[in-house]
Every structure is written in structure tokens, then in C-alpha cells.
Design a protein around this motif. Structure first.
Motif, short mmCIF file in Angstrom:
data_model
loop_
_atom_site.label_atom_id
_atom_site.label_comp_id
_atom_site.label_asym_id
_atom_site.label_seq_id
_atom_site.Cartn_x
_atom_site.Cartn_y
_atom_site.Cartn_z
N PHE A 163 0.86 -1.17 0.00
CA PHE A 163 0.00 0.00 0.00
C PHE A 163 0.90 1.23 0.00
O PHE A 163 1.97 1.21 0.62
N TYR A 164 0.46 2.28 -0.68
CA TYR A 164 1.36 3.42 -0.79
C TYR A 164 0.61 4.74 -0.88
O TYR A 164 -0.56 4.81 -1.24
N GLU A 165 1.36 5.79 -0.55
CA GLU A 165 0.96 7.17 -0.79
C GLU A 165 2.20 7.91 -1.28
O GLU A 165 3.28 7.74 -0.72
N GLY A 166 2.03 8.70 -2.33
CA GLY A 166 3.16 9.44 -2.85
C GLY A 166 3.58 8.95 -4.22
O GLY A 166 2.78 8.39 -4.98
N ASN A 167 4.85 9.10 -4.52
CA ASN A 167 5.41 8.80 -5.84
C ASN A 167 5.86 7.34 -5.91
O ASN A 167 6.99 7.01 -5.55
N ILE A 168 4.99 6.48 -6.42
CA ILE A 168 5.28 5.05 -6.48
C ILE A 168 6.47 4.74 -7.40
O ILE A 168 7.12 3.70 -7.27
N ARG A 169 6.78 5.67 -8.29
CA ARG A 169 7.91 5.45 -9.21
C ARG A 169 9.25 5.37 -8.48
O ARG A 169 10.23 4.85 -9.04
N LEU A 170 9.30 5.86 -7.26
CA LEU A 170 10.56 5.78 -6.50
C LEU A 170 10.98 4.34 -6.25
O LEU A 170 12.16 4.05 -6.05
N LEU A 171 10.02 3.42 -6.27
CA LEU A 171 10.36 2.01 -6.07
C LEU A 171 11.15 1.42 -7.24
O LEU A 171 11.74 0.36 -7.13
N GLN A 172 11.13 2.13 -8.36
CA GLN A 172 11.86 1.66 -9.54
C GLN A 172 13.30 2.15 -9.57
O GLN A 172 14.08 1.76 -10.45
N GLU A 173 13.67 3.01 -8.62
CA GLU A 173 15.05 3.51 -8.57
C GLU A 173 16.02 2.36 -8.25
O GLU A 173 15.74 1.53 -7.40
N GLU A 174 17.14 2.35 -8.93
CA GLU A 174 18.17 1.34 -8.67
C GLU A 174 19.04 1.74 -7.48
O GLU A 174 19.46 0.91 -6.69
N LYS A 175 19.30 3.04 -7.38
CA LYS A 175 20.22 3.52 -6.35
C LYS A 175 19.44 3.85 -5.08
O LYS A 175 19.02 4.99 -4.87
N ILE A 176 19.23 2.84 -4.26
CA ILE A 176 18.50 3.01 -3.00
C ILE A 176 19.40 2.54 -1.85
O ILE A 176 19.93 1.42 -1.90
N ILE A 177 19.55 3.38 -0.87
CA ILE A 177 20.40 3.04 0.28
C ILE A 177 19.64 3.37 1.57
O ILE A 177 18.96 4.39 1.66
N ALA A 178 19.72 2.48 2.54
CA ALA A 178 18.97 2.66 3.79
C ALA A 178 19.84 3.30 4.86
O ALA A 178 21.05 3.03 4.94
N PHE A 179 19.20 4.13 5.67
CA PHE A 179 19.82 4.66 6.89
C PHE A 179 18.92 4.26 8.05
O PHE A 179 17.74 4.60 8.08
N VAL A 180 19.48 3.51 9.00
CA VAL A 180 18.72 3.05 10.16
C VAL A 180 19.55 3.25 11.41
O VAL A 180 20.77 3.38 11.35
N GLY A 181 18.88 3.29 12.56
CA GLY A 181 19.61 3.47 13.80
C GLY A 181 18.71 3.79 14.97
O GLY A 181 17.49 3.55 14.93
N SER A 182 19.29 4.35 15.99
CA SER A 182 18.62 4.57 17.27
C SER A 182 17.45 5.55 17.18
O SER A 182 17.51 6.56 16.48
N ARG A 183 16.39 5.23 17.93
CA ARG A 183 15.28 6.17 18.08
C ARG A 183 15.70 7.34 18.98
O ARG A 183 15.22 8.45 18.82
N ASN A 184 16.56 7.06 19.92
CA ASN A 184 17.06 8.10 20.83
C ASN A 184 18.41 8.60 20.34
O ASN A 184 19.42 8.48 21.03
N VAL A 185 18.40 9.15 19.17
CA VAL A 185 19.66 9.55 18.54
C VAL A 185 20.27 10.74 19.27
O VAL A 185 19.57 11.64 19.74
N SER A 186 21.59 10.74 19.38
CA SER A 186 22.31 11.84 20.02
C SER A 186 22.64 12.91 18.99
O SER A 186 22.42 12.74 17.78
N SER A 187 23.20 14.01 19.44
CA SER A 187 23.62 15.07 18.52
C SER A 187 24.70 14.54 17.57
O SER A 187 24.75 14.93 16.40
N TYR A 188 25.54 13.62 18.06
CA TYR A 188 26.55 13.00 17.20
C TYR A 188 25.90 12.23 16.07
O TYR A 188 26.29 12.36 14.90
N GLY A 189 24.89 11.43 16.41
CA GLY A 189 24.20 10.64 15.39
C GLY A 189 23.54 11.52 14.34
O GLY A 189 23.57 11.23 13.13
N ARG A 190 22.94 12.62 14.78
CA ARG A 190 22.31 13.55 13.84
C ARG A 190 23.34 14.17 12.91
O ARG A 190 23.10 14.35 11.71
N GLU A 191 24.49 14.51 13.47
CA GLU A 191 25.55 15.11 12.65
C GLU A 191 26.07 14.11 11.62
O GLU A 191 26.42 14.49 10.49
#
Length: 288
Positions: free
Chosen positions: A98-126
Motif C-alpha cells: 500500500f502506498y501514498e506518494g510517488n510510487i515510481r521511486l520504487l523503480q530507482e536502482e540507487k537506493i540506500i537505507a539509513f537506520v539506527g537509534s530512536r534516541n539519537v544523540s547530537s553526534y548521530g544527527r551530525e
């Protein structure tokens, strides 16, 4: 149409998990039949399934009921030409997105994930603010889970850099969870892409998050992990990525405060330690 109805029905049915649902789908494919009764499918249910709920729901979800439930929702099925090929390669991919927005983004080859802490520090944000913009400038679409912390920071940073971003959520798209990310969520619904394997009205459940993580890992060419503690959900995403033979990048952090213990463990286990954008790009030569 019978096959599409079957896929939609499996996506919405209650009383069975994704592994059982895929067993049913593969059984149907083998027999080239997509019109089974609940009684015919009952022997395929695992011991963890609730046969009463499954059979009751299977009988209830007629074409008319499904059409009513799906009214107003945008979706693609496993058979859609817009369904991302990379996601089809994971074990038990979603039958429906199910989707909302630009479904064509799923066809992009260059996709990279960023994941991490919910309680991110200022260092993590930087870290996010340093690495996401140059990747976005090189045409990478940033995918994450629209949670607090690293996820929402990654989405926001990508948009601020005039890049593309995809959010994967673990509930219906009519629910914003957590509420703190509503502004980012709303902006992404309009100008980027938010996807879920769950229809409207599906609440947040604990087990939805690892299911969401498998989609993030499946869509991505590589995963970057920022400030992950030991046993965090981000490590699940990283492990799924490693299992599929893709690259995992981890950013080192303070060894004393525990915020980056998961990242440091990933580096010990063979993930690439990142200290510059070059460390990422040189591992993805075809995506320069």
C-alpha cells in the motif's frame, strides 16, 4: 483477476502469518488454481495459526467486501510491473504494498537505507547530516522506517538536500506512528513515498517492526547503521542485508556510552567501518 483477488485476500486475511500465507500461495501456484475454499486450505495452516479466525475471515472476504475495504487505498500487488524486483528476491516478500506518494521511486536502482537509534544523540544527527546530502546529490534514494531518531532525521535531511526518500511503516497508512514525526510523514505523503504491507486501520504491533525491517533491507542496495545499541531493530535490518549478500556500513561511536555498541559489533563481524563518504561509494562502484 482471480490471482490478484487471491493476493489481496492473502494480504488481508487474519489468523495466519506470512510463512503460512506463502505456503498457501505456492500451493495455489503449483495447482494453477486461485479459487479455494477455507476447508481446502485448512490443512496448510501451521500449528501457530488460528484455524477458526482464518476460515471465518476467508469466507468473509468476498470480492465485494475486499473492494469495500480497499476503497480509496492505493496499492500494487506482487504481479504489478511497478513492484520492485529487488524486493521479490527476499524470502516471503509482501503480497501487496500500500502506498501514498510517488510510487515510481520504487523503480530507482540507487537506493540506500539509513537506520539506527530512536534516541539519537547530537553526534548521530551530525553523522546523518554529513552523509545523506552527498548521497542524495549522487542520485541515491534514502529509505528508512519513519521512526523517531535516525529514521526521521534521515528522511528530513534527504528532503532538505532536494533528494528522494522512501518511508516504510509497520501500520496502516492512515495512522502516523509515532505522532512526533507527523510533519515529516505528511510531507512525504505529498512529495516522496510512504509504503506499508498493511491496509488502512491496521494498528501498530510489536511484530510489525521486524516485518517492516525486511522490506527496508529488501529495497536497499546497501544499509548504513548509525548509533545502534546491542539487540536493536537496526541490527535485524543489517543482518537481513548481510544474509542477502548486500553491503552493510556501520559508523563507529563512543565505546563507553553504549549508544553504538551494535555498530561496533557489526564492524567486528565484517561490516564496513565508515569515516568518509568514499568508504561507501567505493563499495558501490556501479552506482557512482
Amino acid at each position: 483477476m482471480e490471482r490478484e483477488f487471491f493476493l489481496l485476500k492473502l494480504a488481508l486475511i487474519k489468523g495466519a502469518g506470512i510463512i503460512t500465507k506463502w505456503r498457501i500461495f505456492e500451493y495455489a501456484q503449483t495447482h494453477q488454481c486461485f479459487n479455494f475454499t477455507a476447508s481446502e486450505l485448512r490443512p496448510l495452516l501451521s500449528k501457530r495459526c488460528d484455524p477458526f479466525v482464518f476460515c471465518n475471515d476467508w469466507n468473509f472476504l468476498t470480492k465485494e467486501v475486499l473492494q469495500q475495504k480497499l476503497d480509496g487505498q492505493k496499492y500494487i500487488t506482487l504481479d504489478s510491473p511497478l513492484y520492485p524486483k529487488r524486493l521479490k528476491e527476499i524470502p516471503q516478500p509482501p503480497f501487496v504494498l500500500f502506498y501514498e506518494g510517488n510510487i515510481r521511486l520504487l523503480q530507482e536502482e540507487k537506493i540506500i537505507a539509513f537506520v539506527g537509534s530512536r534516541n539519537v544523540s547530537s553526534y548521530g544527527r551530525e553523522v546523518v547530516k554529513k552523509f545523506v546530502p552527498p548521497l542524495a546529490a549522487r542520485g541515491f534514494t534514502i529509505v528508512s522506517g519513519l521512526a523517531k531518531g535516525v529514521d526521521s532525521c534521515s528522511h528530513l535531511t534527504a528532503m532538505q538536500a532536494f533528494g528522494q526518500t522512501i518511508g516504510v511503516v509497520g501500520c496502516g497508512l492512515d495512522i502516523c506512528y509515532p505522532k512526533e514525526v507527523f510533519t515529516i510523514y505528511w510531507e512525504m505523503l505529498k512529495k516522496q513515498l510512504v509504503i506499508s504491507e498493511y491496509p488502512y486501520g491496521t494498528p501498530v504491533r510489536k511484530y510489525h517492526f521486524p516485518m517492516r525491517n525486511r522490506i527496508i533491507a529488501g529495497l536497499s542496495q546497501a544499509v548504513c547503521v548509525v548509533e545502534a545499541r546491542a539487540r536493536s531493530g537496526s541490527l535485524t535490518t543489517a543482518q537481513l542485508t548481510l544474509d542477502s549478500g548486500k553491503e552493510v556500513f556501520a559508523f563507529p561511536g563512543d565505546i563507553l556510552n553504549g549508544r553504538s555498541t551494535g555498530c561496533l559489533q557489526l564492524i567486528q563481524d565484517g561490516a564496513k567501518c565508515v569515516i568518509s563518504i568514499k568508504d561507501i561509494l567505493e563499495e558501490l562502484p556501479n552506482f557512482e
